[in-house]
Enzyme design. Structure first.
Site, PDB file in Angstrom:
ATOM      1  N   ARG A  25       0.976  -1.342   0.074  1.00 31.00           N
ATOM      2  CA  ARG A  25       0.057   0.289   0.160  1.00 31.00           C
ATOM      3  C   ARG A  25       0.691   1.426  -0.037  1.00 31.00           C
ATOM      4  O   ARG A  25       0.565   2.274  -0.083  1.00 31.00           O
ATOM      5  CB  ARG A  25      -0.391   0.437   0.992  1.00 31.00           C
ATOM      6  CG  ARG A  25      -1.952  -1.029   1.436  1.00 31.00           C
ATOM      7  CD  ARG A  25      -2.308  -1.162   2.638  1.00 31.00           C
ATOM      8  NE  ARG A  25      -1.780  -1.679   3.622  1.00 31.00           N
ATOM      9  CZ  ARG A  25      -1.766  -1.174   4.914  1.00 31.00           C
ATOM     10  NH1 ARG A  25      -2.824  -1.273   5.870  1.00 31.00           N
ATOM     11  NH2 ARG A  25      -0.898  -1.883   5.942  1.00 31.00           N
ATOM     12  N   GLU A  30       7.529   7.081  11.080  1.00 29.74           N
ATOM     13  CA  GLU A  30       7.361   8.068  12.895  1.00 29.74           C
ATOM     14  C   GLU A  30       8.264   9.035  12.679  1.00 29.74           C
ATOM     15  O   GLU A  30       9.506   8.862  12.375  1.00 29.74           O
ATOM     16  CB  GLU A  30       8.004   6.926  14.233  1.00 29.74           C
ATOM     17  CG  GLU A  30       7.577   7.791  15.127  1.00 29.74           C
ATOM     18  CD  GLU A  30       8.547   7.054  16.561  1.00 29.74           C
ATOM     19  OE1 GLU A  30       9.169   6.812  17.058  1.00 29.74           O
ATOM     20  OE2 GLU A  30       6.920   6.580  16.764  1.00 29.74           O
ATOM     21  N   GLN A  48       3.935  24.598  18.134  1.00 33.85           N
ATOM     22  CA  GLN A  48       3.304  24.849  16.425  1.00 33.85           C
ATOM     23  C   GLN A  48       3.849  23.958  15.441  1.00 33.85           C
ATOM     24  O   GLN A  48       5.195  23.328  15.198  1.00 33.85           O
ATOM     25  CB  GLN A  48       4.387  26.302  16.703  1.00 33.85           C
ATOM     26  CG  GLN A  48       3.294  26.679  15.489  1.00 33.85           C
ATOM     27  CD  GLN A  48       3.938  28.865  15.448  1.00 33.85           C
ATOM     28  OE1 GLN A  48       4.432  29.380  16.730  1.00 33.85           O
ATOM     29  NE2 GLN A  48       4.137  29.283  13.946  1.00 33.85           N
ATOM     30  N   ASN A  50       4.692  24.525  10.887  1.00 33.85           N
ATOM     31  CA  ASN A  50       4.157  25.634   9.570  1.00 33.85           C
ATOM     32  C   ASN A  50       4.384  25.011   8.775  1.00 33.85           C
ATOM     33  O   ASN A  50       5.308  24.186   8.399  1.00 33.85           O
ATOM     34  CB  ASN A  50       5.049  26.706   9.676  1.00 33.85           C
ATOM     35  CG  ASN A  50       5.525  27.840  11.455  1.00 33.85           C
ATOM     36  OD1 ASN A  50       4.283  27.792  12.205  1.00 33.85           O
ATOM     37  ND2 ASN A  50       6.327  28.416  11.440  1.00 33.85           N
ATOM     38  N   ARG A  61      14.275  31.631   1.600  1.00 31.84           N
ATOM     39  CA  ARG A  61      13.849  31.511   2.684  1.00 31.84           C
ATOM     40  C   ARG A  61      14.728  32.064   3.828  1.00 31.84           C
ATOM     41  O   ARG A  61      15.536  30.621   3.972  1.00 31.84           O
ATOM     42  CB  ARG A  61      12.852  31.188   2.949  1.00 31.84           C
ATOM     43  CG  ARG A  61      11.393  31.149   1.912  1.00 31.84           C
ATOM     44  CD  ARG A  61      10.060  29.350   2.476  1.00 31.84           C
ATOM     45  NE  ARG A  61       9.395  30.078   1.261  1.00 31.84           N
ATOM     46  CZ  ARG A  61       8.453  30.770   1.602  1.00 31.84           C
ATOM     47  NH1 ARG A  61       8.268  31.875   1.888  1.00 31.84           N
ATOM     48  NH2 ARG A  61       7.625  30.887   0.186  1.00 31.84           N
ATOM     49  N   HIS A  64      16.486  33.146   8.993  1.00 36.15           N
ATOM     50  CA  HIS A  64      16.355  33.052  10.211  1.00 36.15           C
ATOM     51  C   HIS A  64      16.358  32.336  11.826  1.00 36.15           C
ATOM     52  O   HIS A  64      16.979  31.573  11.817  1.00 36.15           O
ATOM     53  CB  HIS A  64      14.462  33.099  10.171  1.00 36.15           C
ATOM     54  CG  HIS A  64      14.119  33.880   8.596  1.00 36.15           C
ATOM     55  ND1 HIS A  64      13.212  32.945   8.000  1.00 36.15           N
ATOM     56  CD2 HIS A  64      14.710  35.038   8.295  1.00 36.15           C
ATOM     57  CE1 HIS A  64      13.454  34.095   6.536  1.00 36.15           C
ATOM     58  NE2 HIS A  64      14.334  35.470   6.755  1.00 36.15           N
ATOM     59  N   LYS A  74      14.060  23.852  15.635  1.00 37.43           N
ATOM     60  CA  LYS A  74      12.879  23.283  14.278  1.00 37.43           C
ATOM     61  C   LYS A  74      13.449  21.789  14.012  1.00 37.43           C
ATOM     62  O   LYS A  74      14.395  21.610  14.144  1.00 37.43           O
ATOM     63  CB  LYS A  74      13.449  24.468  13.269  1.00 37.43           C
ATOM     64  CG  LYS A  74      12.790  25.535  13.411  1.00 37.43           C
ATOM     65  CD  LYS A  74      13.336  27.227  12.611  1.00 37.43           C
ATOM     66  CE  LYS A  74      13.335  28.310  12.777  1.00 37.43           C
ATOM     67  NZ  LYS A  74      13.597  29.079  12.149  1.00 37.43           N
ATOM     68  N   HIS A 121      18.766  30.158  10.369  1.00 34.67           N
ATOM     69  CA  HIS A 121      18.285  28.933   9.230  1.00 34.67           C
ATOM     70  C   HIS A 121      17.605  29.484   7.709  1.00 34.67           C
ATOM     71  O   HIS A 121      17.348  30.717   8.249  1.00 34.67           O
ATOM     72  CB  HIS A 121      16.750  28.115  10.630  1.00 34.67           C
ATOM     73  CG  HIS A 121      16.808  26.898   9.171  1.00 34.67           C
ATOM     74  ND1 HIS A 121      14.907  26.507   8.085  1.00 34.67           N
ATOM     75  CD2 HIS A 121      17.099  26.050   8.746  1.00 34.67           C
ATOM     76  CE1 HIS A 121      14.978  26.113   7.744  1.00 34.67           C
ATOM     77  NE2 HIS A 121      15.836  24.830   8.089  1.00 34.67           N
TER      78      HIS A 121
END
Length: 191
Positions: A25, A30, A48, A50, A61, A64, A74, A121
């Site tokens: 399938r 995980e 959170q 994003n 990007r 930051h 992160k 990052h």
């Protein structure tokens, strides 16, 4: 853990590749389990998430971070497409201060980059319509945002393409130089 963890020469960031349990399938993997990730990385909570879609190839990007006490770790994964992901050590007193790690993250490989607090990052999309998911251990706090130019000459990040070919926001182009960056992070040697 069901996740392969690879360390970089710079202490802190890590590449994670979840084991994929395949059958006819598809697969199951995980991608986060609090107790295991806390033990392996020190990231126990995700408060959170994003989701970022970049419609164009070579969308850049970064770079930051968020300053303490709202500093964020992160866990970055690519759901569709691929990116060149970069983390720059900005922990004052670190033996690898201003050095960076670079990793290619792809939806096909299913790998993820853990970026701890104390690192700038950013990433460059390598394909159109790239979809990136961030898991964060602290909430977004606009007043704590910090940024450094993606093309800073001191950091000399090799994005693999000329800056003129990159799609960069006005905000990221206006970020300050690293020489002007007053890092709020302090290096703590591992015990």
């Amino acid at each position: 853990m069901g996740v392969k963890v690879e360390r970089f020469p710079i202490p802190g960031p890590a590449m994670l590749t979840p084991k994929r349990h395949r059958d006819d399938r598809g697969y199951l993997a995980e991608t986060f389990q609090a107790a295991r990730f806390d033990e392996a990385l020190g990231m126990a909570a995700v408060v959170q998430e994003n989701l970022v879609l970049s419609e164009h190839r070579y969308t850049l990007r970064g770079l930051h971070c968020q300053a303490p006490p709202q500093a964020q770790a992160k866990l970055v994964a690519v759901l569709v497409g691929s990116v060149l992901d970069v983390a720059v050590d900005v922990r004052r007193g670190s033996p690898t201060y201003a050095c960076s790690v670079t990793a290619e993250l792809t939806a096909t490989a299913g790998n993820m980059l853990y970026v701890p607090a104390g690192f700038l990052h950013g990433y460059l999309t390598l394909e159109a319509n790239t979809l990136v998911l961030y898991k964060l251990d602290a909430l977004y706090a606009p007043a704590s945002e910090r940024a450094v130019r993606f093309d800073d000459p001191v950091l000399a990040v090799d994005w693999g393409v000329p800056a003129a070919e990159c799609l960069v926001s006005d905000r990221d182009r206006a970020a300050g130089l690293f020489a002007e960056f007053d890092s709020p992070f302090v290096y703590a040697p591992p015990r």
